[in-house]
Design a protein around this motif. Structure first.
Motif, PDB file in Angstrom:
ATOM      1  N   LYS A  51      -6.957   9.644   3.760  1.00  0.00           N
ATOM      2  CA  LYS A  51      -5.816   9.188   4.839  1.00  0.00           C
ATOM      3  C   LYS A  51      -5.217   7.719   4.257  1.00  0.00           C
ATOM      4  CE  LYS A  51      -8.593  11.376   8.437  1.00  0.00           C
ATOM      5  NZ  LYS A  51      -9.533  11.090   9.578  1.00  0.00           N
ATOM      6  N   LEU A  52      -6.143   7.035   3.638  1.00  0.00           N
ATOM      7  CA  LEU A  52      -5.447   5.730   3.103  1.00  0.00           C
ATOM      8  C   LEU A  52      -4.528   6.071   2.199  1.00  0.00           C
ATOM      9  CD1 LEU A  52      -5.537   2.695   2.853  1.00  0.00           C
ATOM     10  CD2 LEU A  52      -7.187   2.974   1.064  1.00  0.00           C
ATOM     11  N   GLN A  53      -4.710   7.207   1.224  1.00  0.00           N
ATOM     12  CA  GLN A  53      -3.459   7.327   0.319  1.00  0.00           C
ATOM     13  C   GLN A  53      -2.378   8.002   1.109  1.00  0.00           C
ATOM     14  OE1 GLN A  53      -3.570   7.278  -3.130  1.00  0.00           O
ATOM     15  NE2 GLN A  53      -1.601   7.469  -2.920  1.00  0.00           N
ATOM     16  N   GLN A  54      -2.520   8.908   2.104  1.00  0.00           N
ATOM     17  CA  GLN A  54      -1.334   9.543   2.778  1.00  0.00           C
ATOM     18  C   GLN A  54      -0.626   8.145   3.350  1.00  0.00           C
ATOM     19  OE1 GLN A  54      -3.232  12.196   5.340  1.00  0.00           O
ATOM     20  NE2 GLN A  54      -3.383  13.708   3.885  1.00  0.00           N
ATOM     21  N   GLU A  55      -1.450   7.261   3.880  1.00  0.00           N
ATOM     22  CA  GLU A  55      -0.701   5.970   4.582  1.00  0.00           C
ATOM     23  C   GLU A  55       0.349   5.253   3.533  1.00  0.00           C
ATOM     24  OE1 GLU A  55      -3.005   3.121   6.810  1.00  0.00           O
ATOM     25  OE2 GLU A  55      -4.029   4.623   7.736  1.00  0.00           O
ATOM     26  N   MET A  56      -0.374   5.077   2.322  1.00  0.00           N
ATOM     27  CA  MET A  56       0.180   4.410   1.103  1.00  0.00           C
ATOM     28  C   MET A  56       1.469   5.232   0.848  1.00  0.00           C
ATOM     29  SD  MET A  56      -3.225   2.928  -0.734  1.00  0.00           S
ATOM     30  CE  MET A  56      -2.383   2.430  -2.183  1.00  0.00           C
ATOM     31  N   SER A  85       3.265   7.089   2.458  1.00  0.00           N
ATOM     32  CA  SER A  85       4.438   7.328   3.564  1.00  0.00           C
ATOM     33  C   SER A  85       5.002   5.844   3.730  1.00  0.00           C
ATOM     34  CB  SER A  85       3.749   7.615   5.098  1.00  0.00           C
ATOM     35  OG  SER A  85       2.646   6.624   5.408  1.00  0.00           O
ATOM     36  N   LYS A  86       4.497   4.701   3.297  1.00  0.00           N
ATOM     37  CA  LYS A  86       5.144   3.343   3.288  1.00  0.00           C
ATOM     38  C   LYS A  86       5.851   3.187   1.910  1.00  0.00           C
ATOM     39  CE  LYS A  86       2.109   1.608   6.642  1.00  0.00           C
ATOM     40  NZ  LYS A  86       1.177   0.354   6.987  1.00  0.00           N
ATOM     41  N   SER A 145     -11.706   9.435   4.401  1.00  0.00           N
ATOM     42  CA  SER A 145     -10.981   8.250   4.621  1.00  0.00           C
ATOM     43  C   SER A 145     -10.035   7.758   3.408  1.00  0.00           C
ATOM     44  CB  SER A 145     -12.049   7.030   4.798  1.00  0.00           C
ATOM     45  OG  SER A 145     -12.747   7.390   5.922  1.00  0.00           O
TER      46      SER A 145
END
Length: 116
Positions: free
Chosen positions: A104-109, A111-112, A101
């Motif tokens: 995934k949070l790091q990947q979201e961060m 990508s933004k 998790s």
């Protein structure tokens, strides 16, 4: 009618689990060891051979820390030559879900775009 105000006390991080996450994520090799275990590599000698730069001494220290936290368990087989294998405990499985998790949070961060 008197309005009751709710008072909240200061929220602190869970002491043991926060220390566990900090120690394991701060260890250069723990996440690599988890990846090796997920790929079926359970024996220390094989782990050292599969990862460039990983020494037996450092691996043993990493495995010991993870065993102390209850994330890994060690099985010693009574045979000659001695055979030792490591595996995730049920707590270790839960911990890996948390790490997934966080990834995934790091990947979201990532990508933004950063906002000021």
């Amino acid at each position: 009618m008197i309005e009751q105000s709710k008072k909240f006390s200061k929220k602190a991080a869970p002491e043991r689990s926060a220390r566990m996450v900090e120690t394991i994520c701060g260890c250069k090799w723990s996440l690599t060891v988890f990846s090796l275990l997920a790929n079926g590599i359970k024996r220390p000698g094989e782990m050292v051979r599969c990862v460039e730069g990983l020494s037996t001494k450092v691996l043993n220290e990493c495995l010991r820390k993870n065993m102390e936290f209850g994330i890994l368990e060690k099985t010693i087989y009574p045979e000659l030559p001695p055979r030792v294998e490591y595996a995730l405990t049920p707590l270790g499985e839960k911990f890996l879900h948390i790490l997934d998790s966080l990834e995934k949070l790091q990947q979201e961060m990532d990508s933004k775009p950063a906002q000021p």
